[in-house]
Scaffold this motif. Structure first.
Motif, PDB file in Angstrom:
ATOM      1  N   PRO A 260       0.795  -1.237   0.000  1.00 50.40           N
ATOM      2  CA  PRO A 260       0.000   0.000   0.000  1.00 50.40           C
ATOM      3  C   PRO A 260       0.819   1.274   0.000  1.00 50.40           C
ATOM      4  N   GLU A 261       2.076   1.220   0.461  1.00 44.84           N
ATOM      5  CA  GLU A 261       2.892   2.424   0.499  1.00 44.84           C
ATOM      6  C   GLU A 261       3.293   2.900  -0.897  1.00 44.84           C
ATOM      7  N   ARG A 262       3.056   2.077  -1.913  1.00 43.78           N
ATOM      8  CA  ARG A 262       3.384   2.468  -3.289  1.00 43.78           C
ATOM      9  C   ARG A 262       2.418   3.524  -3.817  1.00 43.78           C
ATOM     10  N   PHE A 263       1.257   3.644  -3.214  1.00 44.10           N
ATOM     11  CA  PHE A 263       0.218   4.507  -3.759  1.00 44.10           C
ATOM     12  C   PHE A 263       0.165   5.812  -2.957  1.00 44.10           C
ATOM     13  N   THR A 264       0.581   6.885  -3.567  1.00 47.44           N
ATOM     14  CA  THR A 264       0.646   8.182  -2.886  1.00 47.44           C
ATOM     15  C   THR A 264       0.154   9.283  -3.816  1.00 47.44           C
ATOM     16  N   LEU A 265       0.111  10.482  -3.263  1.00 51.09           N
ATOM     17  CA  LEU A 265      -0.302  11.644  -4.046  1.00 51.09           C
ATOM     18  C   LEU A 265       0.567  11.801  -5.293  1.00 51.09           C
ATOM     19  N   THR A 266       1.826  11.465  -5.187  1.00 50.53           N
ATOM     20  CA  THR A 266       2.742  11.668  -6.312  1.00 50.53           C
ATOM     21  C   THR A 266       2.786  10.494  -7.292  1.00 50.53           C
ATOM     22  N   THR A 267       2.202   9.351  -6.936  1.00 54.46           N
ATOM     23  CA  THR A 267       2.264   8.185  -7.828  1.00 54.46           C
ATOM     24  C   THR A 267       0.911   7.787  -8.420  1.00 54.46           C
ATOM     25  N   MET A 268      -0.188   8.295  -7.868  1.00 59.81           N
ATOM     26  CA  MET A 268      -1.497   7.808  -8.291  1.00 59.81           C
ATOM     27  C   MET A 268      -1.861   8.211  -9.713  1.00 59.81           C
ATOM     28  N   ARG A 269      -1.425   9.375 -10.153  1.00 58.37           N
ATOM     29  CA  ARG A 269      -1.749   9.773 -11.530  1.00 58.37           C
ATOM     30  C   ARG A 269      -1.151   8.762 -12.517  1.00 58.37           C
ATOM     31  N   LYS A 270       0.119   8.404 -12.292  1.00 57.53           N
ATOM     32  CA  LYS A 270       0.773   7.450 -13.180  1.00 57.53           C
ATOM     33  C   LYS A 270       0.085   6.094 -13.120  1.00 57.53           C
ATOM     34  N   ARG A 271      -0.324   5.687 -11.928  1.00 54.10           N
ATOM     35  CA  ARG A 271      -1.023   4.398 -11.808  1.00 54.10           C
ATOM     36  C   ARG A 271      -2.317   4.411 -12.611  1.00 54.10           C
ATOM     37  N   ILE A 272      -3.070   5.485 -12.514  1.00 51.65           N
ATOM     38  CA  ILE A 272      -4.324   5.575 -13.257  1.00 51.65           C
ATOM     39  C   ILE A 272      -4.048   5.550 -14.756  1.00 51.65           C
ATOM     40  N   ASP A 273      -2.988   6.217 -15.172  1.00 55.82           N
ATOM     41  CA  ASP A 273      -2.606   6.181 -16.591  1.00 55.82           C
ATOM     42  C   ASP A 273      -2.301   4.749 -17.044  1.00 55.82           C
ATOM     43  N   GLU A 274      -1.719   3.954 -16.133  1.00 56.48           N
ATOM     44  CA  GLU A 274      -1.302   2.597 -16.489  1.00 56.48           C
ATOM     45  C   GLU A 274      -2.435   1.589 -16.424  1.00 56.48           C
ATOM     46  N   VAL A 275      -3.271   1.669 -15.384  1.00 54.10           N
ATOM     47  CA  VAL A 275      -4.304   0.634 -15.187  1.00 54.10           C
ATOM     48  C   VAL A 275      -5.719   1.151 -15.379  1.00 54.10           C
ATOM     49  N   GLY A 276      -5.882   2.469 -15.511  1.00 54.41           N
ATOM     50  CA  GLY A 276      -7.216   3.030 -15.628  1.00 54.41           C
ATOM     51  C   GLY A 276      -7.920   3.079 -14.286  1.00 54.41           C
ATOM     52  N   ASP A 277      -9.199   3.382 -14.333  1.00 53.02           N
ATOM     53  CA  ASP A 277     -10.014   3.394 -13.119  1.00 53.02           C
ATOM     54  C   ASP A 277     -10.574   1.992 -12.906  1.00 53.02           C
ATOM     55  N   LEU A 278     -10.029   1.281 -11.939  1.00 52.31           N
ATOM     56  CA  LEU A 278     -10.429  -0.111 -11.702  1.00 52.31           C
ATOM     57  C   LEU A 278     -11.840  -0.225 -11.129  1.00 52.31           C
ATOM     58  N   THR A 279     -12.441   0.898 -10.760  1.00 55.06           N
ATOM     59  CA  THR A 279     -13.821   0.864 -10.247  1.00 55.06           C
ATOM     60  C   THR A 279     -14.819   1.418 -11.267  1.00 55.06           C
ATOM     61  N   LYS A 280     -14.351   1.737 -12.457  1.00 54.51           N
ATOM     62  CA  LYS A 280     -15.253   2.268 -13.465  1.00 54.51           C
ATOM     63  C   LYS A 280     -16.349   1.249 -13.775  1.00 54.51           C
ATOM     64  N   GLY A 281     -17.576   1.707 -13.731  1.00 50.97           N
ATOM     65  CA  GLY A 281     -18.704   0.828 -14.027  1.00 50.97           C
ATOM     66  C   GLY A 281     -19.137  -0.062 -12.883  1.00 50.97           C
ATOM     67  N   MET A 282     -18.544   0.097 -11.683  1.00 52.45           N
ATOM     68  CA  MET A 282     -18.853  -0.822 -10.590  1.00 52.45           C
ATOM     69  C   MET A 282     -20.311  -0.753 -10.158  1.00 52.45           C
ATOM     70  N   TRP A 283     -20.938   0.404 -10.322  1.00 51.83           N
ATOM     71  CA  TRP A 283     -22.316   0.537  -9.842  1.00 51.83           C
ATOM     72  C   TRP A 283     -23.319  -0.177 -10.737  1.00 51.83           C
ATOM     73  N   ARG A 284     -22.854  -0.719 -11.860  1.00 49.81           N
ATOM     74  CA  ARG A 284     -23.738  -1.543 -12.696  1.00 49.81           C
ATOM     75  C   ARG A 284     -23.933  -2.936 -12.110  1.00 49.81           C
ATOM     76  N   TYR A 285     -23.143  -3.271 -11.092  1.00 52.04           N
ATOM     77  CA  TYR A 285     -23.169  -4.627 -10.540  1.00 52.04           C
ATOM     78  C   TYR A 285     -23.963  -4.736  -9.234  1.00 52.04           C
ATOM     79  N   LYS A 286     -24.877  -3.820  -9.016  1.00 53.52           N
ATOM     80  CA  LYS A 286     -25.662  -3.861  -7.777  1.00 53.52           C
ATOM     81  C   LYS A 286     -26.527  -5.120  -7.727  1.00 53.52           C
ATOM     82  N   ARG A 287     -26.458  -5.815  -6.596  1.00 51.11           N
ATOM     83  CA  ARG A 287     -27.226  -7.044  -6.407  1.00 51.11           C
ATOM     84  C   ARG A 287     -28.154  -6.904  -5.204  1.00 51.11           C
TER      85      ARG A 287
END
Length: 341
Positions: A260-287
Motif C-alpha cells: 500500500p505504500e506504493r500509492f501516494t499523491l505523487t504516484t497515483m496519476r501514473k497508476r491511473i494512466d497505467e491501469v485506468g479506473d479499476l472501479t469504473k462501471g462498478m455501480w452496474r453490478y448492484k445485487r
C-alpha cells in the motif's frame, strides 16, 4: 488564488501552505491532484452526503469534524438536509462536480468521507463494506490473506467485490448492492459474512470478529461500518499521513502481493494512466441482498427496518452551524481511529 474549474470559480486560500512536510507537498498540490483525478473520485462521492474532516494546517496537525456545511458556502454548492433519530438535523455538502471537490479540499479536507448511501435515500446504502482493520502487530500478509477469503465468500453469494487499500494500514472491500434494505439489515448480513470469513480462516490470531478491541488478537473483520452516518475515505482519497498515501482501488490479481505504500499523491496519476479506473462501471453490478439471508441461515430480511435508533456518543456530537468545535481531544481520538482503517 482563484481557480477556474469548469463553469465555477473556486478560491484557494493559502495555496503554498505545506500540508505534507516530509514530502514537501503543499495545499495546492493536493487540490491539483484531486482536480486531475476528479472523474475517478466523483464516481464514488457523487450524490452522497459528505462529512468534512478538516486539517487546516495539514497532515499531522490538529483537526476537527464538521457535518454541517459552513454558512458562507458558495450558492452553487449542493446540500442535503438530513434528520436524525435524536431530533437533530444538518445540511451536508454533496459533491457532484470537480469544483465542489476543490472547494471541499480548500477547507482542509485531505480525504473525502462520504456516506454509504445516496441523497435520494439516505437510509438505504448502495454498497456493503467489509473493512479489514489490523491492530498493532498484525502483519500485512494477514490482511491480504483474509481479503482473498472475503472475495471467496462474496463470490459464492453472487456479489461482485471491489478491493481498495484504505490509505492507511487496512483494506476495504466493497460490494455494490441494490438500495432496498436499511443499514441495520445490511449490517446484519455483513456480520454473518464476516463470521463466515473468521470461521474459514480458523485462527483468531489471524482474523477475528471480536468487537472489544482489548480482546482482539488478529485482524478485525469489521462489519460495523455498515451503519447510518458512518463514513470511510473514498477511493482515490489522499489520507492525512506523512507519506501522503492514497486509498487505491486494486485488481484482485494484485492483492496477494500489493504494497500500500506504493500509492501516494505523487504516484497515483501514473497508476491511473497505467491501469485506468479499476472501479469504473462498478455501480452496474448492484445485487439484491434479500435472497442471501437464507443462504447464511439468517432470519429473512426486513425491508421496513431502516434505523437502529441507537443514541450517539459524545465523540459524535454536532458542531454549530458555523462549523463549531468539538472537544479537540475527542475529535482527535475519533479521527485517529478512523485513520487506521
Amino acid at each position: 488564488m482563484r481557480l477556474r474549474v469548469g463553469r465555477r470559480e473556486v478560491k484557494i486560500s493559502n495555496p503554498d501552505k505545506v500540508f505534507f512536510p516530509e514530502r514537501g507537498l503543499k495545499k495546492i498540490d493536493l487540490v491539483e491532484y484531486y482536480l486531475d483525478v476528479a472523474a475517478c473520485v466523483l464516481n464514488h462521492v457523487q450524490r452522497r452526503p459528505m462529512q468534512m474532516l478538516r486539517h487546516p494546517d495539514g497532515a499531522g496537525e490538529w483537526f476537527f469534524y464538521q457535518k454541517r456545511v459552513p454558512a458562507n458556502h458558495p450558492d452553487w454548492l449542493e446540500t442535503v438536509h438530513i434528520k436524525f433519530p435524536s431530533g437533530r438535523a444538518a445540511d451536508f455538502p454533496v459533491c457532484n462536480d470537480a469544483a465542489c471537490v476543490a472547494w471541499i479540499v480548500n477547507l482542509g479536507c485531505i480525504d473525502l468521507h462520504t456516506w454509504h448511501s445516496r441523497v435520494t435515500d439516505v437510509d438505504r446504502p448502495d454498497y456493503l463494506l467489509i473493512d479489514l482493520d489490523p491492530s498493532e502487530g498484525n502483519p500485512w500478509r494477514h490482511v491480504r490473506k483474509i481479503s482473498l477469503v472475503v472475495k471467496d465468500v462474496m463470490d459464492e453469494l453472487g456479489l461482485k467485490s471491489f478491493p481498495k487499500t484504505s490509505g492507511s494500514t487496512g483494506l476495504h472491500i466493497l460490494a455494490p448492492i441494490k438500495p432496498e434494505l436499511g443499514f441495520p439489515e445490511v449490517r446484519r448480513l455483513a456480520k454473518a459474512m464476516a463470521q463466515e470469513v473468521e470461521r474459514r480462516i480458523g485462527d483468531q490470531r489471524v482474523a477475528t470478529t471480536t468487537w472489544k478491541v482489548a480482546d482482539r488478537l488478529g485482524v478485525f473483520v469489521d462489519y460495523g461500518q455498515n451503519s447510518r452516518d458512518r463514513t470511510i475515505a473514498s477511493a482515490y482519497s489522499i489520507r492525512p499521513r506523512a507519506d501522503a498515501r492514497a486509498s487505491a482501488p486494486l485488481d484482485w490479481d494484485e492483492v496477494a502481493s500489493v504494497r500500500p505504500e506504493r500509492f501516494t499523491l505523487t504516484t497515483m496519476r501514473k497508476r491511473i494512466d497505467e491501469v485506468g479506473d479499476l472501479t469504473k462501471g462498478m455501480w452496474r453490478y448492484k445485487r439484491s441482498l434479500v435472497p442471501l439471508f437464507s443462504k447464511l441461515d439468517l432470519e429473512p430480511a426486513d425491508p421496513k427496518k431502516v434505523d437502529s435508533g441507537r443514541r450517539r456518543g459524545r465523540v459524535q456530537r454536532w458542531e454549530s452551524e458555523q462549523g463549531g468545535w468539538q472537544s479537540r481531544r475527542a475529535a482527535q481520538e475519533q479521527a485517529s481511529r478512523r485513520a487506521k482503517k
